[in-house]
Design an enzyme around this catalytic site. Sequence first.
Site, PDB file in Angstrom:
ATOM      1  N   ASP A   1       9.342  10.925  10.203  1.00  0.00           N
ATOM      2  CA  ASP A   1       8.459  10.688   9.142  1.00  0.00           C
ATOM      3  C   ASP A   1       9.543  10.300   7.896  1.00  0.00           C
ATOM      4  OD1 ASP A   1       5.133  11.251   8.448  1.00  0.00           O
ATOM      5  OD2 ASP A   1       6.492  10.571   6.960  1.00  0.00           O
TER       6      ASP A   1
ATOM      7  N   PHE B   1     -19.608   0.754  -4.678  1.00  0.00           N
ATOM      8  CA  PHE B   1     -19.490  -0.654  -4.923  1.00  0.00           C
ATOM      9  C   PHE B   1     -20.201  -1.506  -4.413  1.00  0.00           C
ATOM     10  CE2 PHE B   1     -14.988   1.384  -4.709  1.00  0.00           C
ATOM     11  CZ  PHE B   1     -14.871   1.435  -5.988  1.00  0.00           C
TER      12      PHE B   1
ATOM     13  N   TYR C   1      -3.163  -6.375   5.034  1.00  0.00           N
ATOM     14  CA  TYR C   1      -3.019  -5.297   5.929  1.00  0.00           C
ATOM     15  C   TYR C   1      -3.618  -5.816   7.398  1.00  0.00           C
ATOM     16  CZ  TYR C   1      -4.834  -0.894   7.964  1.00  0.00           C
ATOM     17  OH  TYR C   1      -5.226   0.020   8.820  1.00  0.00           O
TER      18      TYR C   1
ATOM     19  N   LYS D   1      -1.258  -5.959  11.252  1.00  0.00           N
ATOM     20  CA  LYS D   1      -1.490  -5.047  12.021  1.00  0.00           C
ATOM     21  C   LYS D   1      -1.740  -6.067  13.340  1.00  0.00           C
ATOM     22  CE  LYS D   1      -1.686  -0.873  10.720  1.00  0.00           C
ATOM     23  NZ  LYS D   1      -0.905   0.355  11.545  1.00  0.00           N
TER      24      LYS D   1
ATOM     25  N   LEU E   1     -13.837   6.421   1.068  1.00  0.00           N
ATOM     26  CA  LEU E   1     -15.167   6.971   0.473  1.00  0.00           C
ATOM     27  C   LEU E   1     -15.445   8.409   0.515  1.00  0.00           C
ATOM     28  CD1 LEU E   1     -18.069   6.009  -0.505  1.00  0.00           C
ATOM     29  CD2 LEU E   1     -18.687   5.808   1.787  1.00  0.00           C
TER      30      LEU E   1
END
Length: 325
Positions: A31, A207, A140, A144, A189
């Site tokens: 990491d 939202f 994003y 991927k 959330l």
Amino acid sequence: MKFLVIGGAGYIGSHMVKQLLRAGHELVVADNFSTGYRSALPGGKLVELDIADAQALDDVFAAEHFDAVFHFASFIQVGESVTEPAKYYRNNLAATLTLLQAMVRAKVKHLVFSSTAAVYGDPVYVPIDEEHPKAAINPYGRSKWMVEQILEDFDRAYGLKSVCLRYFNAAGADPEGQLGERHEPETHLLPLILQAASGRRESITVFGRDYDTPDGTCIRDYVHVVDLVAAHALAVDYLLAGGASTAFNLGNGQGFSVQEVIDTVRRVTGQDFCVSDAPRRAGDPPRLVADPRKANAILGWQTQFASLEDIVTHAWKWEQKHPWH
Ligand code: UFG
């Protein structure tokens, strides 16, 4: 077995480390601590490195032979990926390519890769199966999907076998309360609602209430982090048994609206909190629900904590145990 877990100090990676250690595997955890936490490491041998550093990777692969690599290390904020695409392409794409090349040099043949439902973009049908068109709507998701395509090429050219796991909404926490979700800043959330329930946050904002869904709020497929990591363990077994490279959706196949998540948190925690309304957040599809039948059939994956109550209960335990300020 001996595995390298990259991003093992993050939310999902740390739960993976815990589960693999419990199963008796030998681990090296890598990491760079850009978003992970040392305190989240349940064990294993730690190597602090950035996967953009080819030499550091070569050193790790020279020191030990790994049966497989798990790759959790990526930036995950959709909104940030729109405003800072270079950050996402540099880490999620370019650094991952550096990792893949190091694996090829070291002749490590198996990879379990953290992908996302964001590769599908706005769904043209739900539930979403793996054949659904790939039309990511943000950097994003594109980063991927690009890696997924590179992995197909690396299999053909170098025999690197991979499973891409497309997560829907990862949520929940270690039922034993040792690990949980901790992002700075938090944008997801459920942890935001729980922070409102615990008083760490004044209110939660919804939202958009004008979506074409029964209560007008967005629907997502929340999947417990322990179930997610269980799928990774099955995926590595599948690869080590000679399985072909492929991708699987990881979700429960059941959607809950933002309002249902708020109601469940109120019920489970017994706490009330303020809810305010705001316009739609850019780029949010109304409904994202997985068709997980491929993972059920091929990996034998069955979720243990499919109920939203379980997900909320475990995340609440973590929120209460760790009242950060
Ligand atoms: N939401 C709110 N208020 C908030 C935060 C979120 O109403 O304060 C709503 C969002 O609009 C969305 C839902 O809650 O409808 C879930 O939002 P999250 O930010 O928790 O999760 P997303 O569905 O946006 O994103 C998740 C992963 C991404 C992944 C995406 C698509 O976090 O990494 O699913 O698979 F790209």
